[in-house]
Design a protein around this motif. Structure first.
Motif, PDB file in Angstrom:
ATOM      1  N   ASP A 479       0.829  -1.203   0.000  1.00  0.00           N
ATOM      2  CA  ASP A 479       0.000   0.000   0.000  1.00  0.00           C
ATOM      3  C   ASP A 479       0.868   1.259   0.000  1.00  0.00           C
ATOM      4  OD1 ASP A 479      -2.307  -1.473  -0.033  1.00  0.00           O
ATOM      5  OD2 ASP A 479      -2.699  -1.308   2.136  1.00  0.00           O
ATOM      6  N   GLN A 480       1.961   1.223   0.781  1.00  0.00           N
ATOM      7  CA  GLN A 480       2.880   2.367   0.796  1.00  0.00           C
ATOM      8  C   GLN A 480       3.478   2.597  -0.593  1.00  0.00           C
ATOM      9  OE1 GLN A 480       5.702   1.216   3.810  1.00  0.00           O
ATOM     10  NE2 GLN A 480       4.479   2.056   5.506  1.00  0.00           N
ATOM     11  N   LEU A 481       3.866   1.497  -1.224  1.00  0.00           N
ATOM     12  CA  LEU A 481       4.452   1.597  -2.556  1.00  0.00           C
ATOM     13  C   LEU A 481       3.432   2.152  -3.553  1.00  0.00           C
ATOM     14  CD1 LEU A 481       6.828   1.010  -4.457  1.00  0.00           C
ATOM     15  CD2 LEU A 481       5.927  -1.306  -4.741  1.00  0.00           C
ATOM     16  N   GLU A 482       2.193   1.694  -3.442  1.00  0.00           N
ATOM     17  CA  GLU A 482       1.172   2.160  -4.387  1.00  0.00           C
ATOM     18  C   GLU A 482       0.928   3.657  -4.242  1.00  0.00           C
ATOM     19  OE1 GLU A 482      -3.225   0.956  -6.116  1.00  0.00           O
ATOM     20  OE2 GLU A 482      -2.315  -0.231  -4.509  1.00  0.00           O
ATOM     21  N   GLN A 483       0.909   4.160  -3.014  1.00  0.00           N
ATOM     22  CA  GLN A 483       0.716   5.597  -2.810  1.00  0.00           C
ATOM     23  C   GLN A 483       1.841   6.396  -3.471  1.00  0.00           C
ATOM     24  OE1 GLN A 483       0.198   6.340   1.420  1.00  0.00           O
ATOM     25  NE2 GLN A 483      -1.264   4.638   1.602  1.00  0.00           N
ATOM     26  N   ALA A 484       3.065   5.883  -3.383  1.00  0.00           N
ATOM     27  CA  ALA A 484       4.197   6.564  -4.012  1.00  0.00           C
ATOM     28  C   ALA A 484       4.067   6.542  -5.536  1.00  0.00           C
ATOM     29  CB  ALA A 484       5.503   5.894  -3.585  1.00  0.00           C
ATOM     30  N   VAL A 485       3.671   5.391  -6.078  1.00  0.00           N
ATOM     31  CA  VAL A 485       3.523   5.283  -7.536  1.00  0.00           C
ATOM     32  C   VAL A 485       2.420   6.216  -8.026  1.00  0.00           C
ATOM     33  CG1 VAL A 485       2.925   3.729  -9.431  1.00  0.00           C
ATOM     34  CG2 VAL A 485       4.407   2.919  -7.587  1.00  0.00           C
ATOM     35  N   VAL A 486       1.314   6.308  -7.281  1.00  0.00           N
ATOM     36  CA  VAL A 486       0.221   7.195  -7.668  1.00  0.00           C
ATOM     37  C   VAL A 486       0.711   8.642  -7.737  1.00  0.00           C
ATOM     38  CG1 VAL A 486      -1.961   8.196  -6.881  1.00  0.00           C
ATOM     39  CG2 VAL A 486      -1.636   5.713  -6.851  1.00  0.00           C
ATOM     40  N   ARG A 487       1.494   9.066  -6.758  1.00  0.00           N
ATOM     41  CA  ARG A 487       2.009  10.440  -6.769  1.00  0.00           C
ATOM     42  C   ARG A 487       2.923  10.684  -7.965  1.00  0.00           C
ATOM     43  NH1 ARG A 487       4.471  12.490  -1.265  1.00  0.00           N
ATOM     44  NH2 ARG A 487       4.498  14.404  -2.540  1.00  0.00           N
ATOM     45  N   LEU A 488       3.766   9.710  -8.269  1.00  0.00           N
ATOM     46  CA  LEU A 488       4.655   9.860  -9.423  1.00  0.00           C
ATOM     47  C   LEU A 488       3.864   9.892 -10.723  1.00  0.00           C
ATOM     48  CD1 LEU A 488       7.472   7.410  -8.281  1.00  0.00           C
ATOM     49  CD2 LEU A 488       7.742   9.873  -8.629  1.00  0.00           C
ATOM     50  N   ARG A 489       2.851   9.026 -10.836  1.00  0.00           N
ATOM     51  CA  ARG A 489       2.031   9.001 -12.050  1.00  0.00           C
ATOM     52  C   ARG A 489       1.242  10.304 -12.184  1.00  0.00           C
ATOM     53  NH1 ARG A 489       2.454   6.908 -16.084  1.00  0.00           N
ATOM     54  NH2 ARG A 489       0.420   5.959 -16.462  1.00  0.00           N
ATOM     55  N   ASP A 490       0.754  10.846 -11.061  1.00  0.00           N
ATOM     56  CA  ASP A 490       0.021  12.113 -11.108  1.00  0.00           C
ATOM     57  C   ASP A 490       0.917  13.269 -11.541  1.00  0.00           C
ATOM     58  OD1 ASP A 490      -2.300  10.878 -10.338  1.00  0.00           O
ATOM     59  OD2 ASP A 490      -2.177  11.472  -8.223  1.00  0.00           O
ATOM     60  N   SER A 491       2.212  13.129 -11.300  1.00  0.00           N
ATOM     61  CA  SER A 491       3.154  14.178 -11.719  1.00  0.00           C
ATOM     62  C   SER A 491       3.481  14.099 -13.203  1.00  0.00           C
ATOM     63  CB  SER A 491       4.449  14.075 -10.900  1.00  0.00           C
ATOM     64  OG  SER A 491       5.240  12.963 -11.332  1.00  0.00           O
ATOM     65  N   GLY A 492       2.993  13.041 -13.865  1.00  0.00           N
ATOM     66  CA  GLY A 492       3.236  12.881 -15.292  1.00  0.00           C
ATOM     67  C   GLY A 492       4.351  11.916 -15.639  1.00  0.00           C
ATOM     68  N   ALA A 493       4.970  11.283 -14.642  1.00  0.00           N
ATOM     69  CA  ALA A 493       6.091  10.378 -14.891  1.00  0.00           C
ATOM     70  C   ALA A 493       5.603   8.966 -15.211  1.00  0.00           C
ATOM     71  CB  ALA A 493       7.017  10.334 -13.678  1.00  0.00           C
ATOM     72  N   ASP A 494       6.316   8.307 -16.100  1.00  0.00           N
ATOM     73  CA  ASP A 494       6.153   6.863 -16.262  1.00  0.00           C
ATOM     74  C   ASP A 494       6.930   6.191 -15.133  1.00  0.00           C
ATOM     75  OD1 ASP A 494       4.569   6.726 -18.608  1.00  0.00           O
ATOM     76  OD2 ASP A 494       6.319   7.226 -19.816  1.00  0.00           O
ATOM     77  N   VAL A 495       6.400   5.067 -14.654  1.00  0.00           N
ATOM     78  CA  VAL A 495       7.046   4.361 -13.542  1.00  0.00           C
ATOM     79  C   VAL A 495       7.331   2.928 -13.963  1.00  0.00           C
ATOM     80  CG1 VAL A 495       6.826   3.560 -11.164  1.00  0.00           C
ATOM     81  CG2 VAL A 495       5.920   5.804 -11.814  1.00  0.00           C
ATOM     82  N   LEU A 496       8.582   2.522 -13.787  1.00  0.00           N
ATOM     83  CA  LEU A 496       9.006   1.144 -14.032  1.00  0.00           C
ATOM     84  C   LEU A 496       9.144   0.447 -12.682  1.00  0.00           C
ATOM     85  CD1 LEU A 496      10.115  -1.116 -15.936  1.00  0.00           C
ATOM     86  CD2 LEU A 496      12.390  -0.133 -15.547  1.00  0.00           C
ATOM     87  N   LEU A 497       8.270  -0.521 -12.417  1.00  0.00           N
ATOM     88  CA  LEU A 497       8.316  -1.286 -11.168  1.00  0.00           C
ATOM     89  C   LEU A 497       9.013  -2.617 -11.410  1.00  0.00           C
ATOM     90  CD1 LEU A 497       4.745  -0.828  -9.610  1.00  0.00           C
ATOM     91  CD2 LEU A 497       6.912   0.040  -8.715  1.00  0.00           C
ATOM     92  N   VAL A 498       9.950  -2.971 -10.533  1.00  0.00           N
ATOM     93  CA  VAL A 498      10.663  -4.240 -10.624  1.00  0.00           C
ATOM     94  C   VAL A 498      10.417  -5.010  -9.335  1.00  0.00           C
ATOM     95  CG1 VAL A 498      12.874  -5.377 -11.046  1.00  0.00           C
ATOM     96  CG2 VAL A 498      12.442  -3.102 -11.999  1.00  0.00           C
TER      97      VAL A 498
END
Length: 641
Positions: A479-498
């Protein structure tokens, strides 16, 4: 299992025959299942051929469609007991083969060779195009592994949601197709100063009618080799053209080498085998700038690519070569040089490597079924997408431990990925990863710094240090990771999760359930947020000992290279798979780290744990701000908040 086979000869049949020769030559046992047809052999290259009941394809009666049920196909496989099922250009019979292989828990490799969806449009039935695309996606996701012959076809498959796509081209018979086959006697019989040639099926999907714009060029003659349902229509459309019908063997090689320019107008080619054969014959190529030709023709070096559908551009490119004999010779020589390393032997050796990968991935699929989860969707990366600001977040794996650079500094998979991305035009790169950090660190200090840098691409590999702790709440850290990814995606960034991973060691098994649960959760995060996912479970060789450093906890240089090229593949870096294979060959004799593991690594780690300390305490990120990677300094300045 092949959709097409003898006596009907085409690119699919030709590649299957070459594979069978190689399997026999290298001591493997093969069995062929193919649609029944008058004249089908019972054995070839030592492999029995089992004819499957078939029906003629409407409008193309010499093409047969296999009609056996998946149950009968499974029975045939059960009798032979294969290690691998190779599906050549699968669609109808191949679908049943994929189902049968899955039912028997046998790895299946699907070789994408025919763009059926494009064919439906060419044959005037666009209403079925969506159905064909859905079927292609469903079939290839059933297969353990899919082989795409070109970068564009790989992107097509990925756009349809197909995962596990690997590049696999086609070989060329450089002994048969050779400039020495050129025949002045044959050319004289054609009666032209300059010969414009075409070899292939005469059918709507090949767009041979586009060659009509070349039929009246002064001092030239269009010579067409091939047959098919469009021949009569094409003959009426091009009255000056010479139609030689179907040729094979030495007769085909002589005709090909006797051309001055080879033209291929088809826009639905997944590869373009005849283009390779023209180059092997020393003939420059003019082809449409779409599909397989993009990988085979180098503009102005061994031929020309023209704008798809632009017949004026086609005419201009052909005129350029028709009027310049020296240029034709130079481009033809360059084409001949280009194919010398593409023998069928080397290409089939690559195929055997893909077979090994598929067998390993089949065990992964079994584990996924045990977890009651499905394979993750393929990442939705737009072909040709480029990023200018890349930030890497994580722990020691992303920092690059056990991957020393020549100057003694650390480089890791993210640093190597940054170089791959920078090769496409320069890149601003920051690496905020610090050893021993956990999910809360990435979602806290590292995240805030990353947002301040305003990246357009962020990679996150984190969780291993949490998962090997005394107790861990997998749902909480996900859940913590998802909140971080949501913020990055909202900023317009693509996110690569490994997803984090473990070495193949007995001691690591106690954490396997945690890592598996977290990987499943991360896949869910990617699906909900639109992040790009590398599920490392999909790469069963990553846990192998050579990919791990001396401490048996961090990746070795070999492992970092492996992960970097896999990331490059999912991000659409051109030829990332080929570059990775070349890199592996160059380092194949690299020694595996060995040493006093307990004294150097295990005991210090235990000591730090007992005293509540971590290796990253007091350390700062190695690239807390952007560094520019690229040849030019003109674009080094990048605005940051």
């Amino acid at each position: 299992m092949t959709e097409s086979f003898l006596p009907h000869m085409n690119g699919v049949t030709g590649s299957v025959l070459q594979i069978l020769k190689h399997l026999e030559r290298t001591g493997h046992e093969a069995h062929v299942l193919a649609p029944d047809a008058v004249g089908i052999p019972t054995e070839i290259s030592g492999a029995p051929v089992q004819a499957i009941p078939s029906l003629p394809l409407p409008g193309y009666r010499n093409v047969r469609v296999g009609t056996s049920s998946a149950h009968r196909v499974a029975a045939a496989l059960r009798r032979f007991q294969p290690d691998i099922v190779h599906l050549a250009s699968p669609f109808a019979l191949g679908w049943r083969g994929a189902l049968a292989a899955e039912r028997l828990d046998i790895a299946a490799v699907a070789a994408y060779q025919t763009d059926v969806a494009a064919y439906t449009e060419r044959y005037g039935i666009p209403a079925t195009t969506g159905i064909a695309q859905t079927h292609i996606a469903r079939l290839h996701r059933r297969a353990t592994l899919t082989l795409a012959p070109s970068a564009e076809s790989a992107h097509q498959l990925t756009a349809l949601g197909v995962d596990r796509v690997r590049r696999w081209g086609r070989g060329v018979d450089a002994e048969r197709f050779h400039p020495s086959r050129r025949s002045e006697e044959l050319r004289a019989s054609w009666g032209a100063e300059v010969v414009i040639g075409y070899v292939g099926r005469l059918a709507p999907e090949k767009q041979v009618e586009d060659l009509a714009v070349l039929d009246g060029l002064l001092g030239t003659r269009v010579v067409i080799v091939g047959d098919g349902p469009s021949r009569a229509k094409l003959a009426a459309l091009m009255p000056r053209a010479l139609f030689l019908g179907h040729l094979s063997g030495d007769a085909l090689a002589a005709a090909m080498a006797s051309f001055d320019v080879f033209v291929h107008p088809g826009e639905s080619e997944t590869f373009g085998q005849t283009l390779q054969e023209a180059h092997a014959s020393g003939v420059p190529v003019v082809a449409t700038g779409r599909g397989g030709p993009l990988d085979l023709v180098r503009m102005g070096i061994d031929g020309w690519l023209y704008r798809p559908g632009d017949l004026d551009d086609l005419t201009m490119r052909v005129r350029d070569l028709v009027g310049d004999q020296r240029k034709r010779r130079a481009l033809g020589e360059a084409g001949w040089q280009a194919v010398q390393g593409r023998s069928w032997g080397s290409v089939c050796d690559q195929l055997l490597g893909h077979f090994d990968d598929a067998i390993g991935l089949r065990t992964v699929d079994s584990a996924l079924r045990a977890r009651r989860v499905t394979r993750p969707e393929a990442p939705a990366v737009v072909p040709g997408r480029r990023w200018s600001r890349y930030v890497a977040l994580g722990d020691s794996l992303t920092e690059g431990l056990c991957d020393p650079a020549p100057d003694g500094s650390l480089r890791g998979w993210a640093d190597r990925l940054a170089l791959l991305l920078a090769a496409r035009g320069g890149l601003h790169y920051a690496n905020l990863a610090i050893r021993s950090k956990r999910v809360r660190d990435v979602c806290g200090i590292q995240l805030e710094r990353a947002l301040a840098l305003r990246p357009d691409l962020v990679s996150i590999l984190i969780g291993a240090n949490d998962l090997v702790g005394r107790a861990v709440d997998v749902r909480l850290i996900a859940d913590q990771l998802e909140q971080a990814v949501v913020r990055l995606r909202d900023s317009g960034a693509d996110v690569l999760l490994v997803t984090p991973f473990l070495p193949r060691r007995r001691a690591a098994r106690i954490y396997a359930r945690r890592f598996s649960a977290f990987a499943t959760a991360v896949a869910g995060v990617a699906a909900r947020t639109g992040a790009i996912l590398i599920d490392t479970d999909m790469h069963p060789t990553l846990p192998d000992r050579p990919n791990w450093g001396e401490d048996l906890v961090h990746l070795s240089s070999r492992g970092h290279r492996f992960l970097a090229y896999r990331a490059g593949e999912v991000l659409g870096v051109p030829h990332a798979d080929a570059l990775g294979a070349l890199d592996a060959v160059l380092h194949e004799n690299e020694p595996i780290g060995a040493g006093l593991w307990w004294r150097r690594h295990a005991l210090p780690w235990v000591w730090r744990r007992l005293h509540g300390r971590a290796a990253g305490d007091g350390r700062v990120a190695k690239h807390d701000d952007y560094v520019y990677l690229g040849r030019s300094s003109a674009q080094r300045d990048v605005p940051v908040a």
